[in-house]
Design an enzyme around this catalytic site. Structure first.
Site, PDB file in Angstrom:
ATOM      1  N   LYS A  57      -3.323  -8.104   5.804  1.00  0.00           N
ATOM      2  CA  LYS A  57      -2.848  -8.776   7.020  1.00  0.00           C
ATOM      3  C   LYS A  57      -3.727  -8.539   8.249  1.00  0.00           C
ATOM      4  O   LYS A  57      -3.274  -8.699   9.388  1.00  0.00           O
ATOM      5  CB  LYS A  57      -1.392  -8.404   7.379  1.00  0.00           C
ATOM      6  CG  LYS A  57      -0.378  -8.571   6.287  1.00  0.00           C
ATOM      7  CD  LYS A  57      -0.517  -9.863   5.518  1.00  0.00           C
ATOM      8  CE  LYS A  57      -0.106 -11.090   6.300  1.00  0.00           C
ATOM      9  NZ  LYS A  57      -0.428 -12.312   5.520  1.00  0.00           N
ATOM     10  N   THR A  58      -4.962  -8.155   8.025  1.00  0.00           N
ATOM     11  CA  THR A  58      -5.823  -7.887   9.181  1.00  0.00           C
ATOM     12  C   THR A  58      -6.901  -8.960   9.361  1.00  0.00           C
ATOM     13  O   THR A  58      -7.736  -8.848  10.251  1.00  0.00           O
ATOM     14  CB  THR A  58      -6.513  -6.519   9.026  1.00  0.00           C
ATOM     15  OG1 THR A  58      -7.230  -6.512   7.781  1.00  0.00           O
ATOM     16  CG2 THR A  58      -5.510  -5.386   9.055  1.00  0.00           C
ATOM     17  N   THR A  61      -8.943 -12.300   4.487  1.00  0.00           N
ATOM     18  CA  THR A  61      -9.242 -13.570   3.812  1.00  0.00           C
ATOM     19  C   THR A  61     -10.236 -14.384   4.643  1.00  0.00           C
ATOM     20  O   THR A  61     -11.154 -15.015   4.094  1.00  0.00           O
ATOM     21  CB  THR A  61      -7.953 -14.382   3.577  1.00  0.00           C
ATOM     22  OG1 THR A  61      -6.946 -13.503   3.099  1.00  0.00           O
ATOM     23  CG2 THR A  61      -8.163 -15.504   2.593  1.00  0.00           C
ATOM     24  N   TRP A 285     -10.277 -19.831  13.706  1.00  0.00           N
ATOM     25  CA  TRP A 285     -11.609 -20.331  13.391  1.00  0.00           C
ATOM     26  C   TRP A 285     -11.676 -20.770  11.937  1.00  0.00           C
ATOM     27  O   TRP A 285     -11.142 -20.120  11.057  1.00  0.00           O
ATOM     28  CB  TRP A 285     -12.652 -19.254  13.682  1.00  0.00           C
ATOM     29  CG  TRP A 285     -12.789 -19.015  15.146  1.00  0.00           C
ATOM     30  CD1 TRP A 285     -11.964 -18.267  15.924  1.00  0.00           C
ATOM     31  CD2 TRP A 285     -13.780 -19.551  16.017  1.00  0.00           C
ATOM     32  NE1 TRP A 285     -12.385 -18.292  17.229  1.00  0.00           N
ATOM     33  CE2 TRP A 285     -13.501 -19.075  17.316  1.00  0.00           C
ATOM     34  CE3 TRP A 285     -14.892 -20.391  15.853  1.00  0.00           C
ATOM     35  CZ2 TRP A 285     -14.290 -19.400  18.424  1.00  0.00           C
ATOM     36  CZ3 TRP A 285     -15.671 -20.711  16.955  1.00  0.00           C
ATOM     37  CH2 TRP A 285     -15.364 -20.226  18.218  1.00  0.00           C
ATOM     38  N   LYS A 301      -1.952 -18.146   6.046  1.00  0.00           N
ATOM     39  CA  LYS A 301      -2.761 -17.294   6.926  1.00  0.00           C
ATOM     40  C   LYS A 301      -2.714 -17.870   8.330  1.00  0.00           C
ATOM     41  O   LYS A 301      -3.039 -19.037   8.533  1.00  0.00           O
ATOM     42  CB  LYS A 301      -4.223 -17.244   6.454  1.00  0.00           C
ATOM     43  CG  LYS A 301      -4.389 -16.793   5.032  1.00  0.00           C
ATOM     44  CD  LYS A 301      -4.065 -15.329   4.851  1.00  0.00           C
ATOM     45  CE  LYS A 301      -3.935 -14.994   3.381  1.00  0.00           C
ATOM     46  NZ  LYS A 301      -3.553 -13.617   3.122  1.00  0.00           N
ATOM     47  N   ARG A 303       0.208 -17.592  10.286  1.00  0.00           N
ATOM     48  CA  ARG A 303       1.549 -18.195  10.346  1.00  0.00           C
ATOM     49  C   ARG A 303       2.058 -18.227  11.779  1.00  0.00           C
ATOM     50  O   ARG A 303       1.645 -17.450  12.612  1.00  0.00           O
ATOM     51  CB  ARG A 303       2.541 -17.364   9.531  1.00  0.00           C
ATOM     52  CG  ARG A 303       2.389 -17.511   8.060  1.00  0.00           C
ATOM     53  CD  ARG A 303       3.613 -16.952   7.366  1.00  0.00           C
ATOM     54  NE  ARG A 303       3.471 -17.114   5.928  1.00  0.00           N
ATOM     55  CZ  ARG A 303       2.983 -16.177   5.136  1.00  0.00           C
ATOM     56  NH1 ARG A 303       2.621 -15.016   5.644  1.00  0.00           N
ATOM     57  NH2 ARG A 303       2.854 -16.389   3.848  1.00  0.00           N
ATOM     58  N   TYR A 305       5.225 -17.442  13.943  1.00  0.00           N
ATOM     59  CA  TYR A 305       6.522 -16.762  13.938  1.00  0.00           C
ATOM     60  C   TYR A 305       6.807 -16.214  15.328  1.00  0.00           C
ATOM     61  O   TYR A 305       5.889 -16.095  16.154  1.00  0.00           O
ATOM     62  CB  TYR A 305       6.595 -15.669  12.866  1.00  0.00           C
ATOM     63  CG  TYR A 305       5.363 -14.788  12.716  1.00  0.00           C
ATOM     64  CD1 TYR A 305       5.089 -13.776  13.618  1.00  0.00           C
ATOM     65  CD2 TYR A 305       4.474 -14.975  11.651  1.00  0.00           C
ATOM     66  CE1 TYR A 305       3.971 -12.968  13.463  1.00  0.00           C
ATOM     67  CE2 TYR A 305       3.349 -14.171  11.501  1.00  0.00           C
ATOM     68  CZ  TYR A 305       3.106 -13.168  12.410  1.00  0.00           C
ATOM     69  OH  TYR A 305       2.004 -12.375  12.274  1.00  0.00           O
TER      70      TYR A 305
HETATM   71  P1  A3P Z   1      -0.767 -13.903  10.368  1.00  0.00           P
HETATM   72  O1  A3P Z   1      -0.520 -14.920   9.315  1.00  0.00           O
HETATM   73  O2  A3P Z   1       0.309 -12.881  10.470  1.00  0.00           O
HETATM   74  O3  A3P Z   1      -1.121 -14.504  11.716  1.00  0.00           O
HETATM   75  P2  A3P Z   1      -5.149 -11.288   5.501  1.00  0.00           P
HETATM   76  O4  A3P Z   1      -6.042 -12.399   5.094  1.00  0.00           O
HETATM   77  O5  A3P Z   1      -5.850  -9.966   5.516  1.00  0.00           O
HETATM   78  O6  A3P Z   1      -3.864 -11.276   4.758  1.00  0.00           O
HETATM   79  O7  A3P Z   1      -4.782 -11.517   7.029  1.00  0.00           O
HETATM   80  C1  A3P Z   1      -4.004 -12.604   7.481  1.00  0.00           C
HETATM   81  C2  A3P Z   1      -4.171 -12.662   8.983  1.00  0.00           C
HETATM   82  O8  A3P Z   1      -5.504 -13.040   9.299  1.00  0.00           O
HETATM   83  C3  A3P Z   1      -3.314 -13.709   9.657  1.00  0.00           C
HETATM   84  O9  A3P Z   1      -2.082 -13.080   9.951  1.00  0.00           O
HETATM   85  C4  A3P Z   1      -4.139 -14.099  10.896  1.00  0.00           C
HETATM   86  O10 A3P Z   1      -3.631 -13.571  12.083  1.00  0.00           O
HETATM   87  C5  A3P Z   1      -5.510 -13.445  10.652  1.00  0.00           C
HETATM   88  N1  A3P Z   1      -6.691 -14.307  10.838  1.00  0.00           N
HETATM   89  C6  A3P Z   1      -7.847 -13.901  11.419  1.00  0.00           C
HETATM   90  N2  A3P Z   1      -8.726 -14.910  11.442  1.00  0.00           N
HETATM   91  C7  A3P Z   1      -8.139 -15.968  10.851  1.00  0.00           C
HETATM   92  C8  A3P Z   1      -8.556 -17.323  10.589  1.00  0.00           C
HETATM   93  N3  A3P Z   1      -9.776 -17.752  10.911  1.00  0.00           N
HETATM   94  N4  A3P Z   1      -7.671 -18.152   9.997  1.00  0.00           N
HETATM   95  C9  A3P Z   1      -6.424 -17.711   9.652  1.00  0.00           C
HETATM   96  N5  A3P Z   1      -5.988 -16.460   9.860  1.00  0.00           N
HETATM   97  C10 A3P Z   1      -6.821 -15.587  10.464  1.00  0.00           C
END
Ligand code: A3P
Length: 350
Positions: A57-58, A61, A285, A301, A303, A305
């Protein structure tokens, strides 16, 4: 001198040395004796040189996607079992052996230039993963991304809610993080998955006890969200890549609509700014493709909320206070800058 048939001999051996039941794979090419008995058909160039270890969640991905755009870097093939991630070092897959692991990477083409990487976001908070990774990949580079652990916990909770986890549906975030000892085990499990990975200093320390600080890069997850091209420049330098990719050109900022109603246009409002109401903080981005189209991460990714309630924020600030102070000392020792969210948290600690 006495001996026994192989199976009995092994049983006897593990009776005497039970701690050695768990295998530890080493790079066969790091030890001449191992290399000599390693099949000629096999190669040690099929291992990753970079691990993105999380935590979950940081933004792991997004980073994985951005790294995959680089011509010098090759990511692993996705695993069908574990939602794309290989998850080799942290769990049972480790017992499938290094041939199983190598199958996730292409056969090396021209040995010296292949630079494979993989990301498994739950390596970060697994002590055993650090030990195992260092045994197999002692020269690897390691990247971890840190966001405010309170936000990470909340993002995980929201992730579970979105996946219809009945515990996350039943209890509020505040209930989850403040639950005492005497609660249903499932609630405790969710609480741990929310809170434990955020004990950053403890986990980072495990990785530092197996890797030299110069092999580990700590990224500011907030910066990855707002200025990914600058972060990618930093990573390219850290990895010492031959070719430099201009991420400022190939990433585009997409805006997410602030309020969606049936009358609103589809989720991404590209240039039709006058149609949507925007919250500039919710920008993400995405990859800019040829012809001006874009490829963003899936809907799981980034989301949408509600903001965290103030009581939970206050509780978590207190919960992580000492750990964040420890983290700042650790980063200082490593010679790495403090992420912006950490500086902010430290200001609140005074
Ligand atoms: P949220 O969905 O809570 O906002 P991971 O891939 O490690 O699971 O992390 C998911 C988080 O990546 C998302 O958390 C989002 O905040 C963050 N993030 C950072 N850059 C992003 C991007 N370019 N597109 C989508 N999410 C991104």
């Amino acid at each position: 001198l006495q001996t026994l048939p192989p199976v009995q001999l092994a049983q006897k051996y593990f009776q005497i040395f039970p701690e050695e039941r768990d295998p530890i794979w080493q790079d066969p090419c790091e030890d001449k004796r191992h290399k000599d008995i390693w099949s000629k058909e096999k190669t040690c160039d099929r291992f990753p040189k970079l691990l993105i270890i999380g935590p979950q969640k940081t933004g792991t991905t997004a980073l994985y996607l951005f790294l995959g755009m680089h011509p010098d870097l090759t990511s692993n093939y996705p695993s069908k079992e574990t939602f794309e991630e290989i998850q080799f070092f942290n769990g049972r897959n480790y017992h499938k052996g290094i041939d199983w692991y190598m199958e996730f990477f292409p056969l090396p083409s021209n040995t010296s230039s292949d630079f494979y990487f993989e990301k498994s976001a739950n390596y970060f908070d697994s002590e055993v993963a650090a030990r195992r990774a260092a045994a197999l990949l002692p020269k690897a580079k390691i990247i971890t991304i840190l966001i405010n652990p309170a936000d990470r916990a909340y993002s995980w909770y929201q992730h579970q809610r979105a996946h219809d986890d009945p515990v996350a549906q039943k209890y509020t975030f505040h209930d989850v993080i403040t639950a005492g000892h005497d609660v249903p085990i499932k609630l405790k499990v969710l609480q741990n998955r929310c809170l434990v990975p955020g004990l950053y200093a403890t986990h980072l320390q495990h990785w530092l006890s197996h890797y030299h600080p110069s092999q580990i890069l700590v990224l500011d997850g907030q910066m990855l969200r707002t200025e990914p091209a600058a972060v990618m420049d930093k990573i390219q330098k850290f990895l010492g890549l031959t070719n430099s990719l201009n991420y400022h050109k190939i990433l585009a900022l997409m805006w997410k609509p602030l309020h969606l109603s049936p009358a609103d246009p589809p989720p991404f409002c590209f240039s039709v700014i006058f149609y949507c109401r925007f919250d500039p903080k919710k920008g993400f981005w995405c990859q800019l493709l040829d012809g001006g189209k874009t490829k963003c991460l899936g809907k799981s990714k980034g989301r949408k909320y509600p903001d965290m309630d103030v009581d939970s924020r206050r509780f978590l600030r207190e919960h992580y206070r000492e750990h964040n102070i420890e983290l700042s000392k650790l980063l200082y020792k490593m010679g790495q800058p403090l992420p912006s969210w950490l500086r902010e948290e430290l200001l609140h600690s005074r």
